[in-house]
Design a protein around this motif. Structure first.
Motif, PDB file in Angstrom:
ATOM      1  N   LYS A   1       0.828  -1.212   0.000  1.00  0.00           N
ATOM      2  CA  LYS A   1       0.000   0.000   0.000  1.00  0.00           C
ATOM      3  C   LYS A   1       0.863   1.263   0.000  1.00  0.00           C
ATOM      4  O   LYS A   1       0.660   2.175  -0.804  1.00  0.00           O
ATOM      5  CB  LYS A   1      -0.941   0.008   1.223  1.00  0.00           C
ATOM      6  CG  LYS A   1      -1.830  -1.223   1.306  1.00  0.00           C
ATOM      7  CD  LYS A   1      -2.799  -1.162   2.459  1.00  0.00           C
ATOM      8  CE  LYS A   1      -2.157  -1.199   3.836  1.00  0.00           C
ATOM      9  NZ  LYS A   1      -1.496  -2.471   4.181  1.00  0.00           N
ATOM     10  N   SER A   2       1.842   1.297   0.902  1.00  0.00           N
ATOM     11  CA  SER A   2       2.724   2.467   0.954  1.00  0.00           C
ATOM     12  C   SER A   2       3.511   2.618  -0.345  1.00  0.00           C
ATOM     13  O   SER A   2       3.763   3.734  -0.802  1.00  0.00           O
ATOM     14  CB  SER A   2       3.694   2.357   2.120  1.00  0.00           C
ATOM     15  OG  SER A   2       2.985   2.296   3.341  1.00  0.00           O
ATOM     16  N   THR A   3       3.878   1.481  -0.929  1.00  0.00           N
ATOM     17  CA  THR A   3       4.619   1.521  -2.190  1.00  0.00           C
ATOM     18  C   THR A   3       3.808   2.236  -3.274  1.00  0.00           C
ATOM     19  O   THR A   3       4.332   3.096  -3.986  1.00  0.00           O
ATOM     20  CB  THR A   3       4.961   0.083  -2.644  1.00  0.00           C
ATOM     21  OG1 THR A   3       5.688  -0.557  -1.602  1.00  0.00           O
ATOM     22  CG2 THR A   3       5.773   0.081  -3.916  1.00  0.00           C
TER      23      THR A   3
ATOM     24  N   PHE B   1       2.562  11.064   5.547  1.00  0.00           N
ATOM     25  CA  PHE B   1       3.239   9.773   5.678  1.00  0.00           C
ATOM     26  C   PHE B   1       2.683   8.978   6.861  1.00  0.00           C
ATOM     27  O   PHE B   1       2.070   9.523   7.769  1.00  0.00           O
ATOM     28  CB  PHE B   1       4.736   9.985   5.867  1.00  0.00           C
ATOM     29  CG  PHE B   1       5.424  10.498   4.639  1.00  0.00           C
ATOM     30  CD1 PHE B   1       6.026   9.631   3.757  1.00  0.00           C
ATOM     31  CD2 PHE B   1       5.451  11.855   4.367  1.00  0.00           C
ATOM     32  CE1 PHE B   1       6.661  10.104   2.619  1.00  0.00           C
ATOM     33  CE2 PHE B   1       6.085  12.338   3.231  1.00  0.00           C
ATOM     34  CZ  PHE B   1       6.687  11.457   2.359  1.00  0.00           C
ATOM     35  N   GLN B   2       2.956   7.682   6.794  1.00  0.00           N
ATOM     36  CA  GLN B   2       2.547   6.802   7.881  1.00  0.00           C
ATOM     37  C   GLN B   2       3.330   7.126   9.158  1.00  0.00           C
ATOM     38  O   GLN B   2       2.803   7.079  10.250  1.00  0.00           O
ATOM     39  CB  GLN B   2       2.828   5.359   7.432  1.00  0.00           C
ATOM     40  CG  GLN B   2       2.233   4.288   8.301  1.00  0.00           C
ATOM     41  CD  GLN B   2       2.355   2.917   7.640  1.00  0.00           C
ATOM     42  OE1 GLN B   2       2.903   2.757   6.553  1.00  0.00           O
ATOM     43  NE2 GLN B   2       1.827   1.911   8.306  1.00  0.00           N
ATOM     44  N   GLN B   3       4.600   7.473   8.983  1.00  0.00           N
ATOM     45  CA  GLN B   3       5.461   7.791  10.126  1.00  0.00           C
ATOM     46  C   GLN B   3       5.238   9.233  10.591  1.00  0.00           C
ATOM     47  O   GLN B   3       4.590  10.011   9.923  1.00  0.00           O
ATOM     48  CB  GLN B   3       6.941   7.645   9.738  1.00  0.00           C
ATOM     49  CG  GLN B   3       7.358   6.269   9.285  1.00  0.00           C
ATOM     50  CD  GLN B   3       7.219   6.102   7.777  1.00  0.00           C
ATOM     51  OE1 GLN B   3       6.322   6.682   7.149  1.00  0.00           O
ATOM     52  NE2 GLN B   3       8.084   5.306   7.195  1.00  0.00           N
TER      53      GLN B   3
ATOM     54  N   MET C   1      -2.802   9.905   1.846  1.00  0.00           N
ATOM     55  CA  MET C   1      -2.746   9.687   3.297  1.00  0.00           C
ATOM     56  C   MET C   1      -2.473   8.223   3.581  1.00  0.00           C
ATOM     57  O   MET C   1      -3.231   7.352   3.168  1.00  0.00           O
ATOM     58  CB  MET C   1      -4.072  10.101   3.940  1.00  0.00           C
ATOM     59  CG  MET C   1      -4.436  11.555   3.672  1.00  0.00           C
ATOM     60  SD  MET C   1      -5.956  12.007   4.508  1.00  0.00           S
ATOM     61  CE  MET C   1      -5.306  12.596   6.047  1.00  0.00           C
ATOM     62  N   ASP C   2      -1.377   7.966   4.295  1.00  0.00           N
ATOM     63  CA  ASP C   2      -0.977   6.589   4.560  1.00  0.00           C
ATOM     64  C   ASP C   2      -1.314   6.202   6.003  1.00  0.00           C
ATOM     65  O   ASP C   2      -0.601   6.566   6.933  1.00  0.00           O
ATOM     66  CB  ASP C   2       0.521   6.434   4.302  1.00  0.00           C
ATOM     67  CG  ASP C   2       0.927   4.972   4.166  1.00  0.00           C
ATOM     68  OD1 ASP C   2       0.086   4.095   4.486  1.00  0.00           O
ATOM     69  OD2 ASP C   2       2.068   4.713   3.751  1.00  0.00           O
ATOM     70  N   GLU C   3      -2.375   5.461   6.173  1.00  0.00           N
ATOM     71  CA  GLU C   3      -2.845   5.024   7.500  1.00  0.00           C
ATOM     72  C   GLU C   3      -2.740   6.142   8.543  1.00  0.00           C
ATOM     73  O   GLU C   3      -2.129   5.962   9.592  1.00  0.00           O
ATOM     74  CB  GLU C   3      -2.039   3.796   7.972  1.00  0.00           C
ATOM     75  CG  GLU C   3      -2.046   2.688   6.943  1.00  0.00           C
ATOM     76  CD  GLU C   3      -1.649   1.339   7.527  1.00  0.00           C
ATOM     77  OE1 GLU C   3      -1.722   1.168   8.752  1.00  0.00           O
ATOM     78  OE2 GLU C   3      -1.290   0.448   6.737  1.00  0.00           O
ATOM     79  N   PRO C   4      -3.372   7.291   8.246  1.00  0.00           N
ATOM     80  CA  PRO C   4      -3.142   8.449   9.116  1.00  0.00           C
ATOM     81  C   PRO C   4      -3.665   8.262  10.536  1.00  0.00           C
ATOM     82  O   PRO C   4      -3.125   8.832  11.464  1.00  0.00           O
ATOM     83  CB  PRO C   4      -3.882   9.585   8.412  1.00  0.00           C
ATOM     84  CG  PRO C   4      -4.905   8.915   7.568  1.00  0.00           C
ATOM     85  CD  PRO C   4      -4.311   7.612   7.157  1.00  0.00           C
TER      86      PRO C   4
HETATM   87 MG   LIG Z   1       2.576   0.961   4.880  1.00  0.00          MG
END
Ligand SMILES: [Mg+2]
Ligand SMILES: Nc1ncnc2c1ncn2[C@@H]1O[C@H](COP(=O)(O)OP(=O)(O)O)[C@@H](O)[C@H]1O
Lengths: 272, 264
Positions: free
Chosen positions: B49-51, B85-87, B161-164
């Motif tokens: 997903k992030s990719t 980002f997720q981070q 939005m990555d798993e915000p």
């Molecule tokens: Mg991810």
């Protein structure tokens, strides 16, 4: 809720204060026992005051040196040497560390040389520097420089290498160009590492100056200590050490304050 | 028909593992995000997903295939996108207001104007009064809000939005989901939203894409969510259509989750 918490918090604070008081009392007690024992031992002849002098004499001598101004010129010279060593060593170490941290090829090429230079026991350089730069302050600055340089170099290098990739990506996504990444991410992130080595590098700058003076000089606290030693004047040696220790303590406190200011974003003090 | 904000055509992305092998993360990814829509990607952990998001953002070039944004091929960073980002990505050495205004400052907006704008954004995400704190002095949820403000202040046309909200507690999460929908409705942005929470994906989106488990994940299901807008996150799950679509997607997602576990 609020009201029932309050007494709890108050007793916690009282406990903390009590604890601090105990720690301070014990610290003073240790000093009294050591200095008192030393004094008593020399007075009764149990401790040989030729080799160990005695606290009262040392204090009197230190006071005398300061009052007559005898040691102040030397102190000024020592601090000046330490200051130059610190500034030049930090600038050079920071610049080279940044360059090698950024350019992988350079880091790989220079790696064995840096390891070699760092492995070299730095004290052996002092006589060479005396030959090259003479008895004046340049040889001490050069010597302190070699100590400070590596401390700052390694922390800068680590700092640049450990920059969080995601922070860089985020700034780029927000529209940041190379110079923005440098200014908002790389430099502050690296500065954190450099600041955290501030105590060590300041300490080494002073060590460099004093050891350099001890090995050959015409001025400086290290020179005074060496001179006293040459006449078997242990009181003078201890007086020089005492004055130096006090000065370094004061500098360390100042560094603490600077560090707190520069790294304030890390501190929890302002939390409510 | 207007040009879509994002279009991926047969995208494939491989990674080289430390041992030198090629690991196919995602393949055959075709997706279209019409301007102004809210699209979610759901899939098991590690499926890529992030990719996909990094490819859309232009941070990772695709190994194969094409990335288009507003009708033009993307090369380098995709300037239309804002990326959450997720981070954690707030700069720890900058105060919240300085973090939020960063995008404007880097565009040459005067510091006074940028600060004014940042303050008004902080108010919108419920952080008025926290302007001068440093990130570590805020809770995780507050930092996420600040990140949203930081991303939205530059007015991106596509929001990635990555798993915000995955690290937030249930209550905070529902409040933030509502706020996000509000912000999105007030703007004209498209959203590509990543989550592993199906419930969240359905509640927020116009379309939910289901990604298979890796390696070589691809999109194995596309579901339109035709729940009426504006939606209220507190009640949307009680609507009759919700359970229906949830059951439909879940039966397929479950198989993928089982595959991931079977592989481990
Ligand atoms: Mg991810
Ligand atoms: N830079 C990389 N190098 C090698 N493998 C990677 C890299 N980034 C991701 N991967 C691999 O690709 C797969 C998908 O990763 P990711 O997109 O982060 O998954 P998700 O976000 O769905 O959890 C994972 O197996 C991960 O290990």
């Amino acid at each position: 809720m609020q009201q029932s918490d309050l007494p709890v918090r108050r007793t916690a604070r009282a406990r903390a204060r009590r604890r601090r008081w105990i720690v301070h009392s014990l610290q003073v007690a240790i000093a009294v026992v050591i200095l008192g024992g030393w004094q008593l031992g020399s007075n009764t002849g149990f401790v040989d005051s030729f080799f160990f002098s005695k606290p009262s004499d040392i204090a009197a001598r230190a006071y005398d040196w300061i009052k007559t101004g005898y040691i102040l010129d030397d102190l000024a010279v020592t601090l000046q040497e330490a200051f130059y060593a610190f500034v030049l060593g930090s600038l050079a170490g920071g610049a080279v560390g940044f360059l090698l941290g950024r350019v992988r090829l350079l880091a790989e090429v220079f790696d064995p040389y840096i390891k070699m230079l760092n492995a070299l026991p730095r004290v052996v350089l002092a006589p060479i520097f005396l030959l090259w730069f003479g008895l004046g302050i340049s040889s001490k600055v050069a010597f302190g420089f070699t100590l400070v340089f590596f401390i700052v170099f390694f922390s800068t290098f680590q700092g640049v290498r450990n920059v969080d990739r995601i922070l860089v990506d985020n700034v780029r996504m927000l529209g940041g160009k190379r110079r923005h990444v440098l200014r908002h991410v790389l430099i502050p992130s690296t500065a954190t590492w450099i600041f955290s080595s501030l105590h060590v590098s300041v300490g080494f700058a002073i060590v460099g100056a004093v050891v350099g003076e001890y090995l050959g000089a015409s001025q400086g606290v290290g020179y005074r200590i060496a001179q006293s030693e040459g006449t078997f004047d242990t009181t003078g040696v201890f007086a020089g050490m005492t004055i130096l220790t006090l000065v370094v303590l004061v500098i360390d406190l100042a560094v603490n304050r600077i560090e707190r200011r520069l790294l304030r974003w890390k501190l929890d003090e302002h939390m409510t | 028909m207007t040009t879509p904000s994002v279009e991926l055509k047969s995208v494939r992305r491989d990674f080289v593992t430390p041992s030198g092998d090629t690991y196919p993360a995602v393949r055959d990814i075709n997706l279209v995000i019409p301007a102004g829509t809210f699209v979610s990607i759901v899939g098991p952990t590690g499926c890529g997903k992030s990719t996909i998001l990094n490819v859309v953002a232009g941070l990772l070039p695709p190994t194969e295939g094409q990335v288009m944004s507003f009708g033009k091929p993307v090369s380098g960073l995709n300037a239309h996108t804002g990326y959450m980002f997720q981070q954690e990505t707030l700069l720890p050495w900058k105060t919240i207001v300085d973090n939020v205004r960063l995008g404007l400052t880097m565009r040459g907006v005067s510091s006074k104007a940028a600060k004014r704008d940042a303050r008004s954004w902080l108010k919108r995400v419920g952080l008025a009064g926290f302007e001068d704190r440093y990130p570590h002095q805020l809770s995780g949820g507050m930092r996420k809000r600040a990140s949203i403000a930081q991303t939205l202040i530059t007015g991106p046309e596509v929001l990635l939005m990555d798993e915000p909200f995955s690290a937030l507690d249930v209550q905070t999460r529902q409040v933030m989901e509502n706020e996000l929908l509000q912000l999105w409705q007030d703007s004209n942005t498209s959203v590509l939203f990543i989550t592993h929470d199906l419930d969240e994906a359905i509640a927020l989106s116009d379309e939910v894409l289901l990604l298979s488990s890796g390696p070589g994940s691809s999109i194995i299901g596309r579901f339109d969510v035709e729940l009426p807008r504006p939606r209220d996150l507190m009640t949307v799950r009680d609507q009759p259509g919700f359970t229906e679509i949830y059951t439909k997607v879940w039966s397929q997602l479950r198989q993928e989750v089982m595959k991931t576990y079977a592989a481990i």
